[in-house]
Design an enzyme around this catalytic site. Sequence first.
Site, PDB file in Angstrom:
ATOM      1  N   ASP A 153       6.267 -19.588  40.912  1.00 15.83           N
ATOM      2  CA  ASP A 153       7.616 -20.099  40.696  1.00 15.83           C
ATOM      3  C   ASP A 153       8.385 -19.889  42.004  1.00 15.83           C
ATOM      4  OD1 ASP A 153      10.237 -20.565  40.116  1.00 15.83           O
ATOM      5  OD2 ASP A 153      10.380 -19.126  38.462  1.00 15.83           O
TER       6      ASP A 153
ATOM      7  N   LYS B  15      18.963 -25.529  44.204  1.00 12.16           N
ATOM      8  CA  LYS B  15      19.124 -24.251  44.919  1.00 12.16           C
ATOM      9  C   LYS B  15      18.828 -24.432  46.410  1.00 12.16           C
ATOM     10  CE  LYS B  15      17.520 -21.750  40.860  1.00 12.16           C
ATOM     11  NZ  LYS B  15      18.657 -21.217  40.148  1.00 12.16           N
TER      12      LYS B  15
ATOM     13  N   HIS C 260      11.824 -15.034  35.618  1.00 12.24           N
ATOM     14  CA  HIS C 260      12.918 -15.807  35.011  1.00 12.24           C
ATOM     15  C   HIS C 260      12.392 -16.381  33.688  1.00 12.24           C
ATOM     16  CE1 HIS C 260      15.588 -19.356  34.565  1.00 12.24           C
ATOM     17  NE2 HIS C 260      16.411 -18.781  35.427  1.00 12.24           N
TER      18      HIS C 260
ATOM     19  N   GLN D 247      13.376 -19.550  43.957  1.00  6.69           N
ATOM     20  CA  GLN D 247      14.167 -18.788  44.932  1.00  6.69           C
ATOM     21  C   GLN D 247      13.417 -18.681  46.254  1.00  6.69           C
ATOM     22  OE1 GLN D 247      17.259 -17.867  44.286  1.00  6.69           O
ATOM     23  NE2 GLN D 247      17.290 -18.134  42.071  1.00  6.69           N
TER      24      GLN D 247
ATOM     25  N   CYS E  69      19.026 -14.860  33.027  1.00  3.22           N
ATOM     26  CA  CYS E  69      17.800 -15.462  32.458  1.00  3.22           C
ATOM     27  C   CYS E  69      16.584 -14.603  32.759  1.00  3.22           C
ATOM     28  CB  CYS E  69      17.585 -16.889  32.956  1.00  3.22           C
ATOM     29  SG  CYS E  69      18.848 -17.998  32.411  1.00  3.22           S
TER      30      CYS E  69
HETATM   31  C1  LIG Z   1      13.241 -17.611  39.794  1.00  2.00           C
HETATM   32  C2  LIG Z   1      13.740 -18.812  39.039  1.00  2.00           C
HETATM   33  N1  LIG Z   1      12.876 -19.549  38.338  1.00  2.00           N
HETATM   34  C3  LIG Z   1      13.261 -20.633  37.660  1.00  2.00           C
HETATM   35  C4  LIG Z   1      14.567 -21.017  37.625  1.00  2.00           C
HETATM   36  C5  LIG Z   1      14.943 -22.234  36.848  1.00  2.00           C
HETATM   37  O1  LIG Z   1      15.528 -23.202  37.654  1.00  2.00           O
HETATM   38  P1  LIG Z   1      16.093 -24.520  36.964  1.00  2.00           P
HETATM   39  O2  LIG Z   1      17.128 -24.060  35.984  1.00  2.00           O
HETATM   40  O3  LIG Z   1      16.667 -25.328  38.068  1.00  2.00           O
HETATM   41  O4  LIG Z   1      14.951 -25.166  36.300  1.00  2.00           O
HETATM   42  C6  LIG Z   1      15.521 -20.264  38.304  1.00  2.00           C
HETATM   43  C7  LIG Z   1      16.958 -20.598  38.227  1.00  2.00           C
HETATM   44  O5  LIG Z   1      17.803 -19.738  38.259  1.00  2.00           O
HETATM   45  C8  LIG Z   1      15.091 -19.141  39.043  1.00  2.00           C
HETATM   46  O6  LIG Z   1      15.949 -18.391  39.729  1.00  2.00           O
END
Ligand SMILES: Cc1ncc(COP(=O)(O)O)c(C=O)c1O
Length: 419
Positions: free
Chosen positions: A211, A237, A132, A214, A378
């Site tokens: 990260d 999430k 992401h 998910q 993203c």
């Molecule tokens: C794999 C992953 N990393 C990071 C993020 C970023 O999350 P946030 O926008 O809550 O910081 C997301 C959000 O879609 C994600 O799916």
Amino acid sequence: MAENTAGAKIKLESPWRNDFPALQTTVHGGKTLAFLDSAASAQKPVCVIEAMDTVLRGGYSNIHRGLYEISQNLSQAYEDVRKKIAGFINAPSQKNIVFVSNATEGVNLVGQSWGRVHLSSGDEVLITGIEHHANIVPWYLLADQIGIKVKVAPLQEDGTLDLQAFEQLINNKTKLVAFTHVSNVLGIINPVKELVAKVRALNPEAKILIDGSQGIVHQSVDVTDLDPDFYVFTGHKLYGPTGIGVLYGKADALESMAPYQGGGDMVDLVSHIKGITYREPPYRFEAGTPPIVEVIGLGAAIDYVQGIGMGVIAAHEYALSKYALEALRGLDGIHLYGTQDLSRKAGIFSFNVDGAHSSDVAVILDQCGVAVRTGHHCAMPLMEMLGVDSTVRASFGMYTNKDDIDALCSGLRKVREFF
Ligand SMILES: Cc1ncc(COP(=O)(O)O)c(C=O)c1O
């Protein structure tokens, strides 16, 4: 009924659906909402809404500073959530838990706070092709700021990580390796424990960031067992509110980091004459009034999912994924991306429909009451690798039912008729 991995019969109706009031919403003149965008942000159970409401209706105040009862009570409740989160991910102590506003801030904090102390020009940060933007852009910021190199481990055709190439990219210049637990686009579950072990074997000095945005949603996570230096996730999430995320860090890593932002609550002493001293982690990284009510909401969300059991939730999602995969494969003209091996995939499906742009698909599905996400999610580098500019993504939560998937398939049949 469907079978889960252990062979048990699992219902395709979520027993928890009624806990989520937003799912009663109707759209487009009375159509039932089939909400299939939980990977972007999940709906909230009543207990989370009520926990936040209760604080706001009585007992709200700023924390850590008031000597009066309601401030002390709320300070305690806030710190109790930190302890709860440590237990939830099996961290050694609540001191390993830094509250941030979301996963994005967690990664940026590591980049700016750990990276600025420990990295210099020519050092390498290794990421992977499935990340992401939240786990890409912070490293390129550091590349611009201090001249580090960002290396990217490639994927195989089915979207899984090329493990051999990953290993070959680790050398003595590798200072940090950062990868996702579960892909937000393809649902692929990375073999994170194996990846951590590989990095440790090839370069014991390199730090590792996972990260978990998910990953934390679809299975139970044990950071002591997985052994990364950092694990980040975002509350919204995980059925909690927006505005709150978590950075887990090993004690030695957090202690070696400079503050990220300066302000109130993160200092021991501020003097124009004697200088400034900072509090110990995690408080050193929490400048200013924190998201108090959101922390309480996240605590309620964790109580909720823990009360059910992450394994039970995962089994429901697995059964739904099995049903969805068969249903999607039964439709003409649907191109699914990434491996469909459900033993290494969470309930997230990305696809395109032959002859239709993903935005048109999403608009038609919306008219049918089906909420999906479309675009690059993203993850533009992954889109480049897949050779598309966008996909349609249907993602499940603990409240998803067979009916939602049936509504998706019926909507996709309409798309096929239209194009
Ligand atoms: C794999 C992953 N990393 C990071 C993020 C970023 O999350 P946030 O926008 O809550 O910081 C997301 C959000 O879609 C994600 O799916």
